[in-house]
Design a protein around this motif. Sequence first.
Motif, PDB file in Angstrom:
ATOM      1  N   LEU A  93     -16.355  -2.177   0.231  1.00 50.22           N
ATOM      2  CA  LEU A  93     -17.119  -3.326   0.718  1.00 50.22           C
ATOM      3  C   LEU A  93     -18.604  -3.161   0.407  1.00 50.22           C
ATOM      4  O   LEU A  93     -19.263  -4.106  -0.033  1.00 50.22           O
ATOM      5  N   GLY A  94     -19.129  -1.962   0.639  1.00 49.15           N
ATOM      6  CA  GLY A  94     -20.547  -1.707   0.387  1.00 49.15           C
ATOM      7  C   GLY A  94     -20.900  -1.835  -1.078  1.00 49.15           C
ATOM      8  O   GLY A  94     -21.944  -2.408  -1.433  1.00 49.15           O
ATOM      9  N   ALA A  95     -20.029  -1.315  -1.946  1.00 51.60           N
ATOM     10  CA  ALA A  95     -20.281  -1.409  -3.391  1.00 51.60           C
ATOM     11  C   ALA A  95     -20.328  -2.858  -3.832  1.00 51.60           C
ATOM     12  O   ALA A  95     -21.225  -3.271  -4.580  1.00 51.60           O
ATOM     13  N   TYR A  96     -19.393  -3.660  -3.361  1.00 54.17           N
ATOM     14  CA  TYR A  96     -19.369  -5.070  -3.761  1.00 54.17           C
ATOM     15  C   TYR A  96     -20.615  -5.803  -3.267  1.00 54.17           C
ATOM     16  O   TYR A  96     -21.193  -6.621  -3.975  1.00 54.17           O
ATOM     17  N   ALA A  97     -21.033  -5.473  -2.042  1.00 55.58           N
ATOM     18  CA  ALA A  97     -22.234  -6.105  -1.482  1.00 55.58           C
ATOM     19  C   ALA A  97     -23.482  -5.774  -2.297  1.00 55.58           C
ATOM     20  O   ALA A  97     -24.440  -6.552  -2.327  1.00 55.58           O
ATOM     21  N   LEU A  98     -23.467  -4.635  -2.994  1.00 55.57           N
ATOM     22  CA  LEU A  98     -24.592  -4.217  -3.831  1.00 55.57           C
ATOM     23  C   LEU A  98     -24.497  -4.770  -5.253  1.00 55.57           C
ATOM     24  O   LEU A  98     -25.314  -4.440  -6.108  1.00 55.57           O
ATOM     25  N   GLY A  99     -23.491  -5.603  -5.515  1.00 60.42           N
ATOM     26  CA  GLY A  99     -23.356  -6.211  -6.832  1.00 60.42           C
ATOM     27  C   GLY A  99     -22.525  -5.413  -7.807  1.00 60.42           C
ATOM     28  O   GLY A  99     -22.483  -5.719  -9.002  1.00 60.42           O
ATOM     29  N   ILE A 100     -21.847  -4.382  -7.332  1.00 60.87           N
ATOM     30  CA  ILE A 100     -21.002  -3.546  -8.197  1.00 60.87           C
ATOM     31  C   ILE A 100     -19.631  -4.197  -8.287  1.00 60.87           C
ATOM     32  O   ILE A 100     -19.013  -4.515  -7.258  1.00 60.87           O
ATOM     33  N   ARG A 101     -19.156  -4.398  -9.506  1.00 57.72           N
ATOM     34  CA  ARG A 101     -17.944  -5.190  -9.710  1.00 57.72           C
ATOM     35  C   ARG A 101     -16.767  -4.412 -10.289  1.00 57.72           C
ATOM     36  O   ARG A 101     -15.677  -4.969 -10.430  1.00 57.72           O
ATOM     37  N   ASN A 102     -16.979  -3.162 -10.649  1.00 56.14           N
ATOM     38  CA  ASN A 102     -15.913  -2.347 -11.225  1.00 56.14           C
ATOM     39  C   ASN A 102     -15.693  -1.111 -10.366  1.00 56.14           C
ATOM     40  O   ASN A 102     -16.654  -0.475  -9.922  1.00 56.14           O
ATOM     41  N   VAL A 103     -14.431  -0.744 -10.171  1.00 53.21           N
ATOM     42  CA  VAL A 103     -14.127   0.471  -9.430  1.00 53.21           C
ATOM     43  C   VAL A 103     -13.069   1.256 -10.193  1.00 53.21           C
ATOM     44  O   VAL A 103     -12.134   0.672 -10.759  1.00 53.21           O
ATOM     45  N   LEU A 104     -13.254   2.559 -10.261  1.00 49.70           N
ATOM     46  CA  LEU A 104     -12.281   3.449 -10.900  1.00 49.70           C
ATOM     47  C   LEU A 104     -11.715   4.354  -9.814  1.00 49.70           C
ATOM     48  O   LEU A 104     -12.452   5.137  -9.202  1.00 49.70           O
ATOM     49  N   CYS A 105     -10.422   4.229  -9.566  1.00 50.41           N
ATOM     50  CA  CYS A 105      -9.777   4.915  -8.445  1.00 50.41           C
ATOM     51  C   CYS A 105      -9.157   6.231  -8.899  1.00 50.41           C
ATOM     52  O   CYS A 105      -8.304   6.252  -9.782  1.00 50.41           O
ATOM     53  N   LEU A 106      -9.582   7.318  -8.267  1.00 54.51           N
ATOM     54  CA  LEU A 106      -9.083   8.647  -8.608  1.00 54.51           C
ATOM     55  C   LEU A 106      -8.669   9.399  -7.344  1.00 54.51           C
ATOM     56  O   LEU A 106      -9.252   9.204  -6.279  1.00 54.51           O
ATOM     57  N   THR A 107      -7.698  10.293  -7.506  1.00 60.50           N
ATOM     58  CA  THR A 107      -7.348  11.177  -6.390  1.00 60.50           C
ATOM     59  C   THR A 107      -8.472  12.185  -6.178  1.00 60.50           C
ATOM     60  O   THR A 107      -8.879  12.442  -5.044  1.00 60.50           O
ATOM     61  N   GLY A 108      -8.992  12.764  -7.264  1.00 55.07           N
ATOM     62  CA  GLY A 108     -10.124  13.686  -7.178  1.00 55.07           C
ATOM     63  C   GLY A 108      -9.732  15.132  -7.427  1.00 55.07           C
ATOM     64  O   GLY A 108      -8.626  15.562  -7.085  1.00 55.07           O
ATOM     65  N   ASP A 109     -10.640  15.887  -8.048  1.00 58.39           N
ATOM     66  CA  ASP A 109     -10.417  17.319  -8.277  1.00 58.39           C
ATOM     67  C   ASP A 109     -10.342  18.045  -6.937  1.00 58.39           C
ATOM     68  O   ASP A 109     -11.101  17.750  -6.015  1.00 58.39           O
ATOM     69  N   HIS A 110      -9.454  18.995  -6.846  1.00 58.04           N
ATOM     70  CA  HIS A 110      -9.310  19.748  -5.593  1.00 58.04           C
ATOM     71  C   HIS A 110     -10.590  20.521  -5.300  1.00 58.04           C
ATOM     72  O   HIS A 110     -11.253  21.040  -6.207  1.00 58.04           O
ATOM     73  N   GLN A 111     -10.944  20.571  -4.026  1.00 56.05           N
ATOM     74  CA  GLN A 111     -12.208  21.211  -3.631  1.00 56.05           C
ATOM     75  C   GLN A 111     -12.265  22.698  -3.982  1.00 56.05           C
ATOM     76  O   GLN A 111     -13.352  23.272  -4.111  1.00 56.05           O
ATOM     77  N   SER A 112     -11.123  23.332  -4.189  1.00 58.83           N
ATOM     78  CA  SER A 112     -11.109  24.758  -4.530  1.00 58.83           C
ATOM     79  C   SER A 112     -11.752  25.027  -5.886  1.00 58.83           C
ATOM     80  O   SER A 112     -12.143  26.160  -6.176  1.00 58.83           O
ATOM     81  N   PHE A 113     -11.877  23.981  -6.730  1.00 58.92           N
ATOM     82  CA  PHE A 113     -12.491  24.151  -8.058  1.00 58.92           C
ATOM     83  C   PHE A 113     -14.011  24.021  -8.017  1.00 58.92           C
ATOM     84  O   PHE A 113     -14.679  24.306  -9.010  1.00 58.92           O
ATOM     85  N   GLY A 114     -14.567  23.558  -6.894  1.00 50.79           N
ATOM     86  CA  GLY A 114     -15.982  23.243  -6.840  1.00 50.79           C
ATOM     87  C   GLY A 114     -16.842  24.286  -6.169  1.00 50.79           C
ATOM     88  O   GLY A 114     -16.451  25.453  -6.048  1.00 50.79           O
ATOM     89  N   ASN A 115     -18.019  23.850  -5.712  1.00 53.17           N
ATOM     90  CA  ASN A 115     -18.972  24.802  -5.134  1.00 53.17           C
ATOM     91  C   ASN A 115     -18.883  24.887  -3.611  1.00 53.17           C
ATOM     92  O   ASN A 115     -19.695  25.554  -2.987  1.00 53.17           O
TER      93      ASN A 115
END
Length: 311
Positions: A93-115
């Motif tokens: 909702l917030g993205a659309y209100a800011l004029g953003i019209r495209n969304v790319l939906c991902l599950t996401g990299d597991h946190q164990s790979f990050g910092n």
Amino acid sequence: MSDSNLKRALESKKFVVTAECGPPKSADRTVIEKKAQLLKDWVDAANVTDNQTAVTRMSSLAACAILKSFGLDPVFQITCRDRNRIALQSDILGAYALGIRNVLCLTGDHQSFGNHPQAKGVFDLDSVHLIETVRKMRDEGKFLSGDELVGERPAMFIGAVENPFAPPYEFRALRLKKKVEAGAQFIQTQIVYNIQRFREFMARVGDLGLLDRVYILAGVSPIKTPGAAKYMRDNVPGLDVPNEIVERMEAAGKGIEDKKARAEAWRQEGIEICVEIIQQLKEIEGVSGVHIMAIEWEDAVPEIVKRAGLR
């Protein structure tokens, strides 16, 4: 508010160019502003990654808003790793209100790979359920809870990702079909280096009758050094880098003693390989464009686009 420029470009049957824009590991908005200046005349839309590889960065939503202010059409990447269904729907909702019209939906990299490997992953939804959620908000005016969405609906152009190079290969086209049935309208793929395997993937996608139901943007990326090519070949799961590409990168700097000259030779060869791949992708039925992933090398994007004859 205006429609998605990416959607318009794809519907016009133009061969589309998108690029990736990595946010900084700081609150410095000038990093995004500089990348916006580099990309704005060369791409139809620019993706902003969402804490890619589970490393903390400026939020995708904030960086998208900055790109929008520079006249770019941002693609808001949103992952399920860090948000439950309440926060995911709120950010849409917030993205659309800011004029953003495209969304790319991902599950996401597991946190164990990050910092922050000790962080608790949320994963309340996965990418398919997130796609369904955004479609439901847009088309039915309902939240996942079943509550009515009162007021303007987020009319998002919905995207997802797919990796043709992760085994079992036969399953990848079926997984893409699942995302299309959930509501995905465009797909961005993993980086293509193995053209033959990608052709086989696209043939399976065609056999499933999906080529007229979804726009497919093939991922491409320039390689900077032979070391980078070897690392991707040997250590990055889901990437398929043929030996011949590594050998080409090694040959490009052979016999050049000056470090700067050698680095430039590698750079030019990496860009040339990328351009050659784009030319081959343009000939594959069902490929609607390319997504250039040149993270922290955004200044290569204009050169790639020009040399590939895309602008």
